[in-house]
Design a protein around this motif. Structure first.
Motif, PDB file in Angstrom:
ATOM      1  N   LEU A 113       1.075  -1.366  -0.061  1.00  0.00           N
ATOM      2  CA  LEU A 113      -0.045  -0.071  -0.226  1.00  0.00           C
ATOM      3  C   LEU A 113       0.585   1.378   0.152  1.00  0.00           C
ATOM      4  CD1 LEU A 113      -2.746   1.218   0.194  1.00  0.00           C
ATOM      5  CD2 LEU A 113      -2.328   1.152   2.714  1.00  0.00           C
ATOM      6  N   LEU A 114       1.970   1.291   1.069  1.00  0.00           N
ATOM      7  CA  LEU A 114       2.625   2.393   1.118  1.00  0.00           C
ATOM      8  C   LEU A 114       3.374   2.591  -0.451  1.00  0.00           C
ATOM      9  CD1 LEU A 114       4.262   1.942   4.595  1.00  0.00           C
ATOM     10  CD2 LEU A 114       2.479   4.083   3.976  1.00  0.00           C
ATOM     11  N   ASN A 170      13.667  -2.770  10.114  1.00  0.00           N
ATOM     12  CA  ASN A 170      14.875  -2.171  10.027  1.00  0.00           C
ATOM     13  C   ASN A 170      14.716  -1.313   8.224  1.00  0.00           C
ATOM     14  OD1 ASN A 170      17.387  -0.312  10.483  1.00  0.00           O
ATOM     15  ND2 ASN A 170      18.480  -2.128   9.738  1.00  0.00           N
ATOM     16  N   ALA A 171      14.390  -3.812   7.517  1.00  0.00           N
ATOM     17  CA  ALA A 171      14.150  -3.234   5.981  1.00  0.00           C
ATOM     18  C   ALA A 171      13.622  -2.296   5.985  1.00  0.00           C
ATOM     19  CB  ALA A 171      13.787  -4.854   5.917  1.00  0.00           C
ATOM     20  N   LEU A 172      12.197  -1.846   6.294  1.00  0.00           N
ATOM     21  CA  LEU A 172      11.065  -1.303   5.372  1.00  0.00           C
ATOM     22  C   LEU A 172      11.693  -0.250   5.988  1.00  0.00           C
ATOM     23  CD1 LEU A 172       8.164  -0.897   5.135  1.00  0.00           C
ATOM     24  CD2 LEU A 172       7.718  -0.668   7.769  1.00  0.00           C
ATOM     25  N   LEU A 173      12.788   0.758   6.906  1.00  0.00           N
ATOM     26  CA  LEU A 173      12.756   1.369   7.017  1.00  0.00           C
ATOM     27  C   LEU A 173      13.936   2.072   5.959  1.00  0.00           C
ATOM     28  CD1 LEU A 173      12.958   4.660   9.288  1.00  0.00           C
ATOM     29  CD2 LEU A 173      15.185   3.333   9.887  1.00  0.00           C
ATOM     30  N   ARG A 228      12.585   7.785  -0.219  1.00  0.00           N
ATOM     31  CA  ARG A 228      11.500   7.123  -1.217  1.00  0.00           C
ATOM     32  C   ARG A 228      10.746   8.469  -0.559  1.00  0.00           C
ATOM     33  NH1 ARG A 228       8.992   2.041  -3.401  1.00  0.00           N
ATOM     34  NH2 ARG A 228      10.589   1.073  -4.148  1.00  0.00           N
ATOM     35  N   LEU A 229      10.389   8.596   0.653  1.00  0.00           N
ATOM     36  CA  LEU A 229       9.844   9.559   1.147  1.00  0.00           C
ATOM     37  C   LEU A 229      10.409  10.797   1.029  1.00  0.00           C
ATOM     38  CD1 LEU A 229       9.122   8.058   4.729  1.00  0.00           C
ATOM     39  CD2 LEU A 229       7.331   8.821   2.765  1.00  0.00           C
ATOM     40  N   GLU A 230      11.662  11.047   0.804  1.00  0.00           N
ATOM     41  CA  GLU A 230      12.606  12.009   1.139  1.00  0.00           C
ATOM     42  C   GLU A 230      12.635  12.336  -0.494  1.00  0.00           C
ATOM     43  OE1 GLU A 230      16.244  12.086   4.565  1.00  0.00           O
ATOM     44  OE2 GLU A 230      16.162  10.892   2.457  1.00  0.00           O
ATOM     45  N   GLU A 231      12.465  11.758  -0.901  1.00  0.00           N
ATOM     46  CA  GLU A 231      12.432  11.808  -2.935  1.00  0.00           C
ATOM     47  C   GLU A 231      11.376  12.830  -2.765  1.00  0.00           C
ATOM     48  OE1 GLU A 231      12.969   8.791  -4.821  1.00  0.00           O
ATOM     49  OE2 GLU A 231      15.150   8.562  -4.742  1.00  0.00           O
TER      50      GLU A 231
END
Length: 212
Positions: free
Chosen positions: A79-80, A125-128, A134-137
Motif C-alpha cells: 500500500l505504501l 529496519n528493512a522497511l525503514l 522514497r519519502l525524502e524524494e
C-alpha cells in the motif's frame, strides 16, 4: 460593477483558502497527543476535553458485516509503495510542498522471545531503509531523526517521538485526486482477498466420502 466586486471578493477568498496551510502533529511519549493547525489556529484533537458525555448506543442494531482482518506487513508495504509511486508520478510538485516536520521517532524492540524481537527489528529496519529514501524524494523532510534499537530486557516494544505534516489546501486537493484511483484499486483487491468473496475450502461431499 457590484457583480464584479462580488466576484473579485469571492476569488480573493478562494485564493486565501487555497493558500491556507493545514497541519497535524502527533506526539507520543507514554501518552498520545494530536494537535491540528489551520492557519494560525491550533486545536487539540486528542485527548478530548472532559465534560462531553458519549452518545448512548442504540439498542436496536442492524446486522453488521464481518470486519476485514488487519492487513499483513506485506500488504501494508504494498500500500505504501503504491501510494508513493502514484505521488511521484503525478503530484511530485505538490508533494514537495508537503512539509513533514517534526519527524522524530525512536523505537525500542522488546519482548519475551529473542527470536521474535530480532525478526521484528529486522523487518522494521528493512522497511525503514526501503521507504525513507522514497519519502525524502517525494516530500520535504528537513530534519528527520529515526532510531531503531533492541533491548532484550524490555518486556514489550515501545516507541516515542513526534510526527507532523502540513500543506496548503490547494496542494491537498491535488494529492487527494492523485491517490484516489490507485488506493481504491488496492482496497478492492484487499476486500476480494479477505472479504466474503474470498475462496473458501470446500469439504468433500457425501458421495465422495462413500467412494473413498
Amino acid at each position: 460593477m457590484t457583480a464584479l466586486k462580488i466576484l473579485g471578493v469571492l476569488l480573493l477568498l478562494l485564493l486565501l483558502l487555497g493558500l491556507t496551510r493545514l497541519g497535524v502533529v502527533a506526539a507520543f511519549d507514554g501518552g498520545t497527543r494530536v494537535t491540528a493547525r489551520v492557519g494560525v489556529f491550533r486545536l487539540t484533537l486528542y485527548p478530548r476535553k472532559a465534560g462531553k458525555r458519549p452518545k448512548p448506543e442504540k439498542t436496536a442494531k442492524k446486522a453488521e458485516k464481518k470486519p476485514l482482518p488487519k492487513p499483513s506487513f506485506g500488504e501494508v508495504r504494498e500500500l505504501l509503495e503504491i501510494a508513493l509511486r502514484a505521488l511521484r508520478k503525478t503530484a511530485r510538485r505538490a508533494c514537495r510542498r508537503v512539509r513533514i516536520d517534526p519527524l522524530e521517532l525512536t523505537a525500542v524492540f522488546g519482548g519475551s522471545d529473542p527470536a521474535d524481537i530480532a525478526a521484528a527489528f529486522g523487518a522494521a529496519n528493512a522497511l525503514l531503509h526501503t521507504l525513507m529514501p522514497r519519502l525524502e524524494e517525494t516530500f520535504h523532510i528537513p530534519n528527520p531523526s529515526l532510531h531503531l534499537r533492541v533491548d532484550f530486557d524490555r518486556e514489550r516494544t515501545e516507541a516515542f517521538g513526534a510526527v507532523g505534516a502540513s500543506l496548503r489546501v490547494c496542494d491537498l486537493l491535488a494529492i487527494a485526486l492523485t491517490l484516489a484511483v490507485p488506493l481504491l484499486r488496492w482496497y478492492l483487491r484487499f476486500q476480494r482477498t479477505h472479504g466474503d468473496g474470498a475462496p473458501k475450502e470446500t469439504k468433500p461431499s457425501d458421495t465422495e466420502e462413500q467412494i473413498a
